[in-house]
Design a protein around this motif. Structure first.
Motif, mmCIF file in Angstrom:
data_model
loop_
_atom_site.group_PDB
_atom_site.id
_atom_site.type_symbol
_atom_site.label_atom_id
_atom_site.label_comp_id
_atom_site.label_asym_id
_atom_site.label_seq_id
_atom_site.Cartn_x
_atom_site.Cartn_y
_atom_site.Cartn_z
ATOM 1 N N CYS A 137 7.590 6.512 -73.162
ATOM 2 C CA CYS A 137 9.055 6.271 -73.565
ATOM 3 C C CYS A 137 9.228 5.004 -73.760
ATOM 4 C CB CYS A 137 9.900 7.022 -72.626
ATOM 5 S SG CYS A 137 9.912 8.679 -72.388
ATOM 6 N N CYS A 173 11.505 9.276 -67.885
ATOM 7 C CA CYS A 173 10.466 9.686 -69.065
ATOM 8 C C CYS A 173 10.094 11.184 -68.985
ATOM 9 C CB CYS A 173 9.456 8.700 -69.420
ATOM 10 S SG CYS A 173 8.428 8.938 -70.719
ATOM 11 N N LYS A 201 10.197 11.795 -74.031
ATOM 12 C CA LYS A 201 11.503 11.396 -74.347
ATOM 13 C C LYS A 201 12.154 10.890 -73.137
ATOM 14 C CE LYS A 201 15.794 13.232 -76.208
ATOM 15 N NZ LYS A 201 16.121 12.104 -76.982
#
Length: 171
Positions: A114, A153, A161
């Motif tokens: 991420c 993350c 994401k």
């Protein structure tokens, strides 16, 4: 910090207050440094002097990246891994330090990480499951401007994401 000293002047019947500075630390970037302590501020090396003043080097050229959650310097000519791809710190046309990194699409590990901006406003890459403190320029609606948030993350399909708290954190 200051120490307040009260002096009584009996012959005139006046009490006077004298403020004496007692510098025992320096303050910079929301952090406290002890006298004599050396620290890094961006590309510059700084020292907290005995009088409470901070003196820093000037015009040091470097590229900043995040390693293990900490902002790290790479100087001109250095190679490094930014958490996603291999990079080198090179001088541009104006002799400024510029990171040159492999295209993220070519770096296989990037899809499992991420991207984020840390509290020093430097780009980092968190691994899935890693918790990081992130600067959110939108804030939380309760504060003016941006703030820091706790994020994790998370796995989302084949990609990762960043999932963040709604509220800003103070530290």
């Amino acid at each position: 910090m200051f120490k307040v000293l009260l002096l009584a002047l009996t012959c005139q019947g006046v009490i006077s207050t004298v403020i004496i500075p007692t510098n025992t630390e320096c303050y910079a970037n929301r952090k406290v440094y002890q006298l004599g302590e050396t620290f890094v501020d961006g590309c510059e090396t700084c020292t907290c002097w005995d009088d409470g003043q901070i003196v820093c080097s000037e015009n040091t050229k470097c590229c900043l990246f995040v390693r293990n959650g900490v902002t790290t310097q790479a100087f001109l000519g250095d190679s490094y891994h930014n958490g996603c791809c291999h990079c080198s710190c090179e001088a541009d046309e104006e002799n400024q330090a510029t990171p040159h990194c492999a295209d993220e699409k070519e770096c296989k590990s990037c899809q499992y990480k991420c991207p984020y901006i840390n509290t020093d406003l430097v780009e980092g890459f968190a691994r899935r499951g890693e918790e990081v403190v992130v600067y959110d320029p939108k804030g939380d609606g309760l504060t003016d401007g941006g703030c820091n948030k706790a994020c994790t993350c998370k796995k989302r399909g084949k990609k990762a994401k960043l999932v963040c708290s709604e509220r800003c954190i103070l530290f």
